[in-house]
Design a protein around this motif. Sequence first.
Motif, PDB file in Angstrom:
ATOM      1  N   ALA A  62     -14.875   9.303   4.940  1.00  0.00           N
ATOM      2  CA  ALA A  62     -14.065   8.082   4.874  1.00  0.00           C
ATOM      3  C   ALA A  62     -14.056   7.361   6.228  1.00  0.00           C
ATOM      4  O   ALA A  62     -14.108   6.122   6.290  1.00  0.00           O
ATOM      5  CB  ALA A  62     -12.634   8.423   4.452  1.00  0.00           C
ATOM      6  N   THR A  63     -14.034   8.138   7.320  1.00  0.00           N
ATOM      7  CA  THR A  63     -14.022   7.536   8.661  1.00  0.00           C
ATOM      8  C   THR A  63     -15.336   6.805   8.933  1.00  0.00           C
ATOM      9  O   THR A  63     -15.334   5.683   9.467  1.00  0.00           O
ATOM     10  CB  THR A  63     -13.803   8.635   9.718  1.00  0.00           C
ATOM     11  N   VAL A  64     -16.456   7.418   8.568  1.00  0.00           N
ATOM     12  CA  VAL A  64     -17.765   6.774   8.784  1.00  0.00           C
ATOM     13  C   VAL A  64     -17.869   5.488   7.962  1.00  0.00           C
ATOM     14  O   VAL A  64     -18.335   4.446   8.458  1.00  0.00           O
ATOM     15  CB  VAL A  64     -18.899   7.752   8.422  1.00  0.00           C
ATOM     16  N   ILE A  65     -17.431   5.544   6.696  1.00  0.00           N
ATOM     17  CA  ILE A  65     -17.483   4.337   5.852  1.00  0.00           C
ATOM     18  C   ILE A  65     -16.603   3.237   6.442  1.00  0.00           C
ATOM     19  O   ILE A  65     -16.998   2.060   6.477  1.00  0.00           O
ATOM     20  CB  ILE A  65     -17.046   4.679   4.412  1.00  0.00           C
ATOM     21  N   VAL A 138     -10.977   9.805  -4.176  1.00  0.00           N
ATOM     22  CA  VAL A 138     -10.145  10.173  -3.010  1.00  0.00           C
ATOM     23  C   VAL A 138     -10.662   9.475  -1.750  1.00  0.00           C
ATOM     24  O   VAL A 138      -9.889   8.903  -0.973  1.00  0.00           O
ATOM     25  CB  VAL A 138     -10.139  11.705  -2.822  1.00  0.00           C
ATOM     26  N   VAL A 139     -11.993   9.530  -1.550  1.00  0.00           N
ATOM     27  CA  VAL A 139     -12.578   8.871  -0.367  1.00  0.00           C
ATOM     28  C   VAL A 139     -12.328   7.359  -0.422  1.00  0.00           C
ATOM     29  O   VAL A 139     -12.010   6.726   0.591  1.00  0.00           O
ATOM     30  CB  VAL A 139     -14.080   9.182  -0.277  1.00  0.00           C
ATOM     31  N   LEU A 140     -12.463   6.777  -1.619  1.00  0.00           N
ATOM     32  CA  LEU A 140     -12.199   5.343  -1.773  1.00  0.00           C
ATOM     33  C   LEU A 140     -10.756   5.009  -1.402  1.00  0.00           C
ATOM     34  O   LEU A 140     -10.489   4.013  -0.706  1.00  0.00           O
ATOM     35  CB  LEU A 140     -12.485   4.923  -3.218  1.00  0.00           C
ATOM     36  N   GLY A 141      -9.822   5.843  -1.855  1.00  0.00           N
ATOM     37  CA  GLY A 141      -8.411   5.619  -1.504  1.00  0.00           C
ATOM     38  C   GLY A 141      -8.177   5.727  -0.011  1.00  0.00           C
ATOM     39  O   GLY A 141      -7.406   4.954   0.571  1.00  0.00           O
ATOM     40  N   ILE A 208      -0.996  12.577  -0.561  1.00  0.00           N
ATOM     41  CA  ILE A 208      -0.632  11.661  -1.645  1.00  0.00           C
ATOM     42  C   ILE A 208      -1.887  11.098  -2.316  1.00  0.00           C
ATOM     43  O   ILE A 208      -1.997  11.063  -3.548  1.00  0.00           O
ATOM     44  CB  ILE A 208       0.235  10.510  -1.094  1.00  0.00           C
ATOM     45  N   ILE A 209      -2.858  10.680  -1.512  1.00  0.00           N
ATOM     46  CA  ILE A 209      -4.079  10.079  -2.070  1.00  0.00           C
ATOM     47  C   ILE A 209      -4.831  11.084  -2.929  1.00  0.00           C
ATOM     48  O   ILE A 209      -5.266  10.776  -4.046  1.00  0.00           O
ATOM     49  CB  ILE A 209      -4.976   9.547  -0.934  1.00  0.00           C
ATOM     50  N   SER A 210      -4.981  12.313  -2.416  1.00  0.00           N
ATOM     51  CA  SER A 210      -5.721  13.325  -3.179  1.00  0.00           C
ATOM     52  C   SER A 210      -4.975  13.704  -4.447  1.00  0.00           C
ATOM     53  O   SER A 210      -5.598  13.988  -5.479  1.00  0.00           O
ATOM     54  CB  SER A 210      -5.950  14.561  -2.307  1.00  0.00           C
ATOM     55  N   LYS A 211      -3.647  13.709  -4.387  1.00  0.00           N
ATOM     56  CA  LYS A 211      -2.867  14.063  -5.572  1.00  0.00           C
ATOM     57  C   LYS A 211      -2.945  12.987  -6.645  1.00  0.00           C
ATOM     58  O   LYS A 211      -3.067  13.285  -7.842  1.00  0.00           O
ATOM     59  CB  LYS A 211      -1.404  14.293  -5.175  1.00  0.00           C
ATOM     60  N   MET A 212      -2.922  11.707  -6.243  1.00  0.00           N
ATOM     61  CA  MET A 212      -2.877  10.613  -7.214  1.00  0.00           C
ATOM     62  C   MET A 212      -4.268  10.213  -7.709  1.00  0.00           C
ATOM     63  O   MET A 212      -4.437   9.837  -8.868  1.00  0.00           O
ATOM     64  CB  MET A 212      -2.176   9.401  -6.588  1.00  0.00           C
ATOM     65  N   LEU A 213      -5.271  10.276  -6.845  1.00  0.00           N
ATOM     66  CA  LEU A 213      -6.607   9.824  -7.231  1.00  0.00           C
ATOM     67  C   LEU A 213      -7.587  10.978  -7.459  1.00  0.00           C
ATOM     68  O   LEU A 213      -8.626  10.770  -8.077  1.00  0.00           O
ATOM     69  CB  LEU A 213      -7.179   8.898  -6.145  1.00  0.00           C
TER      70      LEU A 213
END
Length: 271
Positions: A62-65, A138-141, A208-213
Motif C-alpha cells: 500500500a505504501t509503494v502504491i 484491504v490494500v485498496l482501503g 478496521i480496514i482489514s475487518k471491514m474489507l
Amino acid sequence: MKAKKALLPYLVWMVLFTVVPMLMVLYFAFTDKSGHFTWENMQQVGQYSNVFLRSIWQGALATVICLVLSYPLAYSIAHRKLKTQNVMIMLVMLPMWMNFLLRTYAWMTLLEDNGILNNLFVSLGLPRLHMINTAGAVVLGMVYNYIPYMILPLYTVLTKIDNSILEAAQDLGASRAQVFCKVTLPMSMPGMISGVTMVFVPAVSTFIISKMLGGGGNLLIGDVVEMQFLGSAYNPNLGSAISLVLMVLIMICMGIMNQFDDGEEKGAVMI
C-alpha cells in the motif's frame, strides 16, 4: 527559564500519554495474569509470524502504491499557480473531513458482489468480480485512506525547491529529465521518507480496514491485538507482547528509512 516553563505542559502530556502507556505495555508483555515475570507471552508471539509477515507485506505494498500515485500528483500541484495549489490541496484533504469508518463503509458498498462497481460491470456486459473480503480490497482501503499522508509531505518539499537551482541545471545543459532525476528527485527525498513513514506505520497496524474489507480470511496483526484486548480471546498480556514486537519492528523500519534522509531539506516533516 520561561522557555522551560512553556515546555512543562508538553512534557507532562508526553509522560502521561506516551511514556506511561509504553511502560504499561512493557510490564504486561513480561508478566502473567498474577503479575509474575514470564517469557511465555513473547514465546507465544512466534505463532503469529505469518500474520506479521502478511501485515508488513500489505502495508509495504500500500505504501509503494501511495508513493507511485502521489509523486506525480504532488509534482503537478507544486508547479501550478498558488490559488490552484490551494484548491487542489483542499480537494486532497476533503476526504479526511469525513469519518474514517464512513469512508471505509463506502468502499464496502462499492466492492460488494452486488455493489455499484459490479452492477456497472454487468451493465457494460462484463462479468462480476469478487472484490470484497480479499487482500486486494484491504490494500485498496489502505491506499484510499492513507494517500493524503503521502501527498502532503511530498507537496511541501516540492514547493520549497528553489527554482533558481533548476534553472541553473538547465543553463548548464541538463535536459528536463536529467534535472528531474539529478536535482528534483534527490531534493524531494525527505518528503518521500516522511510520506513512506506516515503511510507505512498506520497501514501495518490497521485493523478496521482489514475487518471491514478483508473479512475473516485476511487477518492482520492489528486484528490480533484487538482480539486480545477486546475480543473473545481476551489476554492483555499476550496482546501487550504482540504490540511490543510490532513497535520494535516499526522502529526498525523507521530507522532504516531515515538512513536514506540526508537532512538537506529542512522543510520536510519527519516523525
